[in-house]
Design a protein around this motif. Structure first.
Motif: not given
Length: 296
Positions: A250-273
């Motif tokens: 969806x529109x680069x939300x996870x690939x780019x944007x949320x990493x800028x909002x929450x930091x580069x480890x955001x994706x890993x945190x969400x996947x862990x949960x």
């Protein structure tokens, strides 16, 4: 998504009908089948003896791949969503009908061959490409061109004609019933509303209004252990539900944007949960400044 999943010490199965797909280079097992049809996927998993090894399913693409993944999870008894319920979510006419039955506000839909109250938004009921094929129609002589345009992007030529609700577009993202973030959508505006980016604004969250809606959706569609992304129109202090997604695309939300909002480890945190929902809690630090990303 695959690069982040590789950071976890778990076997990774990738499904793609293209035998040269890049994702296979990072997978432990591969299923060379279309992501649109669950039956060949299940057959391949069975032939490789993988049924007992699968504990979670994560979907990158919206639309029909979500339905196929849902049928696979249902067959393997993995918590997610049933195939029938996933089909209702991706088809807006079915989604709106179910939401209205539960008291969730959505735009009014009109039949293509029935009386129509202009202005309306004509869009694919299920689109092959995210947020395209959309037209604001102000009067009858614009209608047929808008339908033709929507059908050019629609799966099975099915289009929706919906009440035009003016206002601001927001995307809310939850992991199960736990809120993650509210984003303001940036679009080209009428008549086509091309997606041009997202904006994070501290304080504009509306979570107190959305949490009852997401809890109702979870109960209505029996959603278990899933990311939930919802698009709303905010109009005169009311939220109109437009779309629901259960994927990480969806529109680069996870690939780019949320990493800028929450930091580069955001994706890993969400996947862990997501992978270990009983063991981990999503702990995020929300920035105080506004953050925006746009594209042409």
């Amino acid at each position: 998504l695959i690069n982040n999943l590789r950071l976890f010490d778990i076997p990774l199965i990738v499904v793609d009908q293209d035998p040269s797909a890049v994702g296979f280079d990072y997978s432990d097992f591969k299923v060379v089948e279309s992501t649109y049809d669950p039956n060949p996927i299940l057959k391949s998993l069975s032939e490789q003896g993988l049924f007992s090894q699968i504990t979670s399913i994560i979907v990158k693409s919206s639309g029909q791949p979500l339905v196929a993944a849902a049928y696979v999870s249902e067959a393997l008894k993995i918590p997610f969503i049933t195939g029938n319920n996933a089909n209702q979510i991706i088809n807006k006419n079915l989604l709106y009908q179910s939401c209205q039955e539960s008291g969730i506000l959505t735009p009014k839909l009109f039949k293509i061959d029935g009386p129509i109250e202009y202005p309306v938004v004509v869009k694919p009921s299920l689109s092959q490409v995210s947020k395209v094929g959309i037209t604001l129609v102000q009067k009858e002589d614009q209608f047929l061109d808008a339908v033709k345009y929507a059908k050019s992007f629609a799966v099975k030529n099915q289009v929706n004609i919906g009440q035009y609700v003016d206002g601001t577009d927001y995307t809310f993202i939850f992991l199960n019933n736990k809120p993650i973030v509210c984003l303001e959508q940036i679009s080209s505006g009428e008549p086509y509303f091309y997606s041009k980016g997202f904006s994070y604004k501290k304080g504009k969250q509306f979570f107190e209004d959305v949490i009852p809606i997401v809890e109702s959706l979870i109960k209505k569609f029996n959603i278990e252990n899933s990311l939930i992304q919802m698009d709303f129109k905010y109009h005169q202090n009311q939220l109109y539900l437009l779309e629901v997604h259960l994927d990480y695309g969806g529109d680069l939300i996870f690939d780019q944007f949320l990493g800028k909002v929450f930091g580069s480890d955001f994706f890993q945190k969400v996947i862990t949960c997501h992978l270990y929902p009983q063991k981990h809690h999503l702990d995020l630090t929300y920035p105080n400044e506004s953050i925006e990303i746009t594209w042409d």
